[in-house]
Write a protein that holds these residues in place. Structure first.
Motif, PDB file in Angstrom:
ATOM      1  N   PHE A 133       0.747  -1.219  -0.090  1.00  0.00           N
ATOM      2  CA  PHE A 133      -0.063  -0.077   0.009  1.00  0.00           C
ATOM      3  C   PHE A 133       1.006   1.362  -0.114  1.00  0.00           C
ATOM      4  O   PHE A 133       0.620   2.064  -0.720  1.00  0.00           O
ATOM      5  CB  PHE A 133      -0.882   0.027   1.146  1.00  0.00           C
ATOM      6  N   PHE A 134       1.809   1.435   1.014  1.00  0.00           N
ATOM      7  CA  PHE A 134       2.751   2.435   0.964  1.00  0.00           C
ATOM      8  C   PHE A 134       4.069   1.843   0.607  1.00  0.00           C
ATOM      9  O   PHE A 134       4.422   0.837   1.224  1.00  0.00           O
ATOM     10  CB  PHE A 134       2.901   3.248   2.159  1.00  0.00           C
ATOM     11  N   ASN A 135       4.921   2.757  -0.151  1.00  0.00           N
ATOM     12  CA  ASN A 135       6.232   2.335  -0.354  1.00  0.00           C
ATOM     13  C   ASN A 135       7.214   2.608   0.733  1.00  0.00           C
ATOM     14  O   ASN A 135       7.998   3.694   0.893  1.00  0.00           O
ATOM     15  CB  ASN A 135       6.662   2.859  -1.822  1.00  0.00           C
ATOM     16  N   ASN A 136       7.430   1.617   1.599  1.00  0.00           N
ATOM     17  CA  ASN A 136       8.058   1.811   2.768  1.00  0.00           C
ATOM     18  C   ASN A 136       9.535   2.245   2.622  1.00  0.00           C
ATOM     19  O   ASN A 136       9.983   3.345   3.214  1.00  0.00           O
ATOM     20  CB  ASN A 136       8.207   0.366   3.605  1.00  0.00           C
ATOM     21  N   ALA A 137      10.223   1.586   1.583  1.00  0.00           N
ATOM     22  CA  ALA A 137      11.748   2.183   1.488  1.00  0.00           C
ATOM     23  C   ALA A 137      11.492   3.787   0.743  1.00  0.00           C
ATOM     24  O   ALA A 137      12.647   4.307   1.037  1.00  0.00           O
ATOM     25  CB  ALA A 137      12.481   1.148   0.404  1.00  0.00           C
ATOM     26  N   ALA A 138      10.667   3.733  -0.061  1.00  0.00           N
ATOM     27  CA  ALA A 138      10.635   4.976  -0.695  1.00  0.00           C
ATOM     28  C   ALA A 138      10.163   6.112   0.040  1.00  0.00           C
ATOM     29  O   ALA A 138      11.151   7.332   0.104  1.00  0.00           O
ATOM     30  CB  ALA A 138       9.666   4.980  -2.004  1.00  0.00           C
ATOM     31  N   HIS A 162      10.257  -7.917  -9.104  1.00  0.00           N
ATOM     32  CA  HIS A 162      10.952  -6.459  -9.220  1.00  0.00           C
ATOM     33  C   HIS A 162      10.134  -5.684  -8.364  1.00  0.00           C
ATOM     34  O   HIS A 162       9.193  -5.588  -8.624  1.00  0.00           O
ATOM     35  CB  HIS A 162      11.007  -6.199 -10.848  1.00  0.00           C
ATOM     36  N   GLY A 163      10.880  -4.472  -7.797  1.00  0.00           N
ATOM     37  CA  GLY A 163      10.149  -3.477  -7.205  1.00  0.00           C
ATOM     38  C   GLY A 163       9.531  -2.524  -8.133  1.00  0.00           C
ATOM     39  O   GLY A 163      10.266  -1.276  -8.018  1.00  0.00           O
ATOM     40  N   ASN A 164       8.610  -2.615  -8.780  1.00  0.00           N
ATOM     41  CA  ASN A 164       7.949  -1.617 -10.016  1.00  0.00           C
ATOM     42  C   ASN A 164       8.020  -0.349  -9.079  1.00  0.00           C
ATOM     43  O   ASN A 164       8.065   1.033  -9.927  1.00  0.00           O
ATOM     44  CB  ASN A 164       7.097  -2.323 -10.500  1.00  0.00           C
ATOM     45  N   GLY A 165       7.446  -0.316  -8.070  1.00  0.00           N
ATOM     46  CA  GLY A 165       6.857   0.722  -7.401  1.00  0.00           C
ATOM     47  C   GLY A 165       7.923   1.995  -7.001  1.00  0.00           C
ATOM     48  O   GLY A 165       7.960   2.959  -7.141  1.00  0.00           O
ATOM     49  N   THR A 166       9.114   1.275  -6.339  1.00  0.00           N
ATOM     50  CA  THR A 166      10.200   2.031  -6.128  1.00  0.00           C
ATOM     51  C   THR A 166      10.787   2.461  -7.344  1.00  0.00           C
ATOM     52  O   THR A 166      11.332   3.667  -7.375  1.00  0.00           O
ATOM     53  CB  THR A 166      11.203   1.251  -5.185  1.00  0.00           C
ATOM     54  N   GLN A 167      11.017   1.798  -8.595  1.00  0.00           N
ATOM     55  CA  GLN A 167      11.745   2.333  -9.675  1.00  0.00           C
ATOM     56  C   GLN A 167      10.735   3.514 -10.179  1.00  0.00           C
ATOM     57  O   GLN A 167      11.443   4.425 -10.727  1.00  0.00           O
ATOM     58  CB  GLN A 167      11.686   1.239 -10.675  1.00  0.00           C
ATOM     59  N   ASP A 168       9.419   3.343 -10.274  1.00  0.00           N
ATOM     60  CA  ASP A 168       8.554   4.247 -10.941  1.00  0.00           C
ATOM     61  C   ASP A 168       8.597   5.553 -10.114  1.00  0.00           C
ATOM     62  O   ASP A 168       8.902   6.576 -10.703  1.00  0.00           O
ATOM     63  CB  ASP A 168       7.292   3.975 -10.851  1.00  0.00           C
ATOM     64  N   ILE A 169       8.709   5.584  -8.524  1.00  0.00           N
ATOM     65  CA  ILE A 169       8.766   6.509  -7.775  1.00  0.00           C
ATOM     66  C   ILE A 169      10.096   7.481  -8.043  1.00  0.00           C
ATOM     67  O   ILE A 169      10.004   8.718  -8.163  1.00  0.00           O
ATOM     68  CB  ILE A 169       8.527   6.252  -6.162  1.00  0.00           C
ATOM     69  N   PHE A 170      11.056   6.817  -8.326  1.00  0.00           N
ATOM     70  CA  PHE A 170      12.572   7.442  -8.455  1.00  0.00           C
ATOM     71  C   PHE A 170      13.048   7.265  -9.744  1.00  0.00           C
ATOM     72  O   PHE A 170      14.220   7.803  -9.970  1.00  0.00           O
ATOM     73  CB  PHE A 170      13.284   6.892  -7.270  1.00  0.00           C
ATOM     74  N   TYR A 171      12.145   7.303 -10.644  1.00  0.00           N
ATOM     75  CA  TYR A 171      12.561   6.918 -12.132  1.00  0.00           C
ATOM     76  C   TYR A 171      13.311   8.172 -12.773  1.00  0.00           C
ATOM     77  O   TYR A 171      14.422   8.261 -13.598  1.00  0.00           O
ATOM     78  CB  TYR A 171      11.573   6.552 -13.054  1.00  0.00           C
ATOM     79  N   ASP A 175      18.915  11.791  -7.358  1.00  0.00           N
ATOM     80  CA  ASP A 175      19.165  11.451  -5.767  1.00  0.00           C
ATOM     81  C   ASP A 175      19.073  10.140  -5.331  1.00  0.00           C
ATOM     82  O   ASP A 175      19.719   9.874  -4.203  1.00  0.00           O
ATOM     83  CB  ASP A 175      18.490  12.625  -4.885  1.00  0.00           C
ATOM     84  N   VAL A 176      18.182   9.238  -5.855  1.00  0.00           N
ATOM     85  CA  VAL A 176      18.002   7.853  -5.481  1.00  0.00           C
ATOM     86  C   VAL A 176      18.305   6.839  -6.575  1.00  0.00           C
ATOM     87  O   VAL A 176      17.813   7.084  -7.775  1.00  0.00           O
ATOM     88  CB  VAL A 176      16.723   7.890  -4.831  1.00  0.00           C
ATOM     89  N   PHE A 177      19.147   6.147  -6.278  1.00  0.00           N
ATOM     90  CA  PHE A 177      19.621   5.219  -7.155  1.00  0.00           C
ATOM     91  C   PHE A 177      18.992   3.848  -6.742  1.00  0.00           C
ATOM     92  O   PHE A 177      19.171   3.172  -5.624  1.00  0.00           O
ATOM     93  CB  PHE A 177      21.273   4.842  -6.957  1.00  0.00           C
ATOM     94  N   GLY A 197      16.245   4.804 -16.219  1.00  0.00           N
ATOM     95  CA  GLY A 197      15.907   5.997 -15.583  1.00  0.00           C
ATOM     96  C   GLY A 197      15.781   7.099 -16.786  1.00  0.00           C
ATOM     97  O   GLY A 197      15.985   6.802 -18.058  1.00  0.00           O
ATOM     98  N   GLU A 198      15.249   8.220 -16.341  1.00  0.00           N
ATOM     99  CA  GLU A 198      14.771   9.194 -17.385  1.00  0.00           C
ATOM    100  C   GLU A 198      15.197  10.534 -16.567  1.00  0.00           C
ATOM    101  O   GLU A 198      15.270  10.774 -15.603  1.00  0.00           O
ATOM    102  CB  GLU A 198      13.484   9.206 -17.954  1.00  0.00           C
ATOM    103  N   SER A 199      15.296  11.620 -17.457  1.00  0.00           N
ATOM    104  CA  SER A 199      15.371  13.050 -17.172  1.00  0.00           C
ATOM    105  C   SER A 199      16.739  13.147 -16.113  1.00  0.00           C
ATOM    106  O   SER A 199      17.769  12.728 -16.518  1.00  0.00           O
ATOM    107  CB  SER A 199      14.173  13.272 -16.240  1.00  0.00           C
ATOM    108  N   ASP A 200      16.655  13.695 -14.924  1.00  0.00           N
ATOM    109  CA  ASP A 200      17.467  13.732 -13.972  1.00  0.00           C
ATOM    110  C   ASP A 200      18.102  12.399 -13.352  1.00  0.00           C
ATOM    111  O   ASP A 200      19.007  12.423 -12.827  1.00  0.00           O
ATOM    112  CB  ASP A 200      17.001  14.645 -12.689  1.00  0.00           C
ATOM    113  N   GLY A 201      17.283  11.406 -13.637  1.00  0.00           N
ATOM    114  CA  GLY A 201      17.447   9.953 -13.211  1.00  0.00           C
ATOM    115  C   GLY A 201      18.045   8.948 -14.286  1.00  0.00           C
ATOM    116  O   GLY A 201      18.159   7.951 -13.931  1.00  0.00           O
ATOM    117  N   VAL A 202      18.624   9.545 -15.404  1.00  0.00           N
ATOM    118  CA  VAL A 202      18.986   8.669 -16.349  1.00  0.00           C
ATOM    119  C   VAL A 202      20.323   8.248 -15.631  1.00  0.00           C
ATOM    120  O   VAL A 202      21.108   8.632 -15.025  1.00  0.00           O
ATOM    121  CB  VAL A 202      19.544   9.586 -17.627  1.00  0.00           C
TER     122      VAL A 202
END
Length: 338
Positions: A133-138, A162-171, A175-177, A197-202
């Protein structure tokens, strides 16, 4: 180790037949009673502001109202009851505690491990899925960045999914790898090599989708040849491990072959890498659905920090994984200057 734990997380009742149920935490507690040097810590729940820093406010309100109305099936896999709202905030708060404690200098035998549920890594910005429900690590990573405790955070996800949620939140966030080593083709069907990654997260997303049947030698090779050099290049202040134990060879819902000793080997490698980077280190529980293998895996992580030196596998790495490592190194932006 110091384990973050709360009875509130037991009240998230998914039903006896659901694989993600309160018995997971009870089994871990039983296994840890037989270990030396275990300490439990209670933590404050995450605030709504901390949750909405990574989740859409409309979704958070929808989930609250869903729980207040008695809950039910959010989707065919993801179940809530009235108490799930408090449990989700508590689970996110435990993850934040692990991040904060690590950055405050808790290390060695005091390294923090958040034992929360529901798990989090499938929860995307505006929806729940995959038991989450909430992405704890994020929530934890964003909280320490927003509070000025860290500038750069790595999340290493060794859950079999695969942690699709964590990836999407920080894609798009530099600042988060986010790093994931997972079974290729398994739920939720994301996490391909090309997703970087994309934009600043490439370049700040790294996926290693391993074939079914991969085990200790393959995980060792991916950590040594891909994950460690990528993280050292990123130079993080904090490393959080999204620690799922469902890649175990006896887990009921995966086809991977990691041993209990293999989780010790991964722990030792993560610790050595964090030490080399000068980064704080904390752990956040994700999946693991065989009660014995889950509890043994968590206990193994603890034993490494209590002085155990795990065996390093010396078997040959399977050819498909060797090719995967070459493909990642040839295509991922972080390796372009190698």
């Amino acid at each position: 180790m110091k384990f973050g734990y709360s009875e509130v997380c037991l009240a998230h009742d998914t039903g006896k037949r659901h694989p993600e149920n309160p018995d997971r935490l009870r089994a871990i507690r039983r296994a840890l009673t037989r270990k030396h040097g275990v300490e439990y810590v209670e933590a404050s729940p995450a605030t709504e502001a901390e949750v909405t820093a990574v989740h859409d406010a409309g979704y958070v309100e929808e989930f609250r109202e869903f729980c207040e109305s008695g809950g039910g099936n959010w989707d065919p896999d993801t179940v809530a009851v009235e108490e799930s709202w408090d449990a989700a905030l508590e689970s996110a708060g435990l993850a934040k505690w692990a991040a904060k404690a690590a950055l405050a200098g808790e290390d060695s035998r005091s390294t923090p491990f958040a034992l929360g549920r529901p798990p989090g890594h499938h929860a995307v910005e505006d929806d729940a899925m995959g038991f989450c429900f909430f992405n704890n690590a994020a929530v934890a990573a964003q909280a320490v960045i927003d509070d000025g405790d860290a500038e750069r955070v790595v999340i290493i996800d060794w859950d079999v999914h695969h942690g699709n949620g964590t990836q999407d939140i920080f894609y798009g966030d530099g600042d988060v790898f986010y790093v994931s080593i997972h079974e290729d083709g398994l739920y939720p069907g994301t996490g391909e090599i090309e997703e970087s990654g994309e934009s600043d997260g490439v370049g700040t997303t790294l996926n290693a989708p391993l074939p079914a049947g991969a085990g200790d030698p393959e995980y060792r090779a991916v950590f040594d040849d891909l994950i460690t050099p990528a993280i050292l290049d990123f130079d993080p202040d904090l490393v959080l491990v999204s620690a799922g134990f469902d890649a175990h060879r006896h887990d009921p819902i995966s086809r991977m072959r990691v041993s209990t000793e293999g989780y010790g080997m991964l722990t030792a490698r993560v610790r050595a890498m964090a030490d080399e980077a000068g980064a704080a280190l904390g752990f956040v529980l994700e999946g693991g659905y065989g009660l014995d293998t889950l509890s043994d895996g968590v206990a193994m992580v603890h034993e490494v920090f209590d002085g155990m030196d795990p065996v390093v596998p010396d078997e040959e790495v399977n050819e498909e994984v060797r090719d995967l490592i070459v493909d990642v190194r040839d295509s991922h932006p972080v390796f372009e200057t190698d």
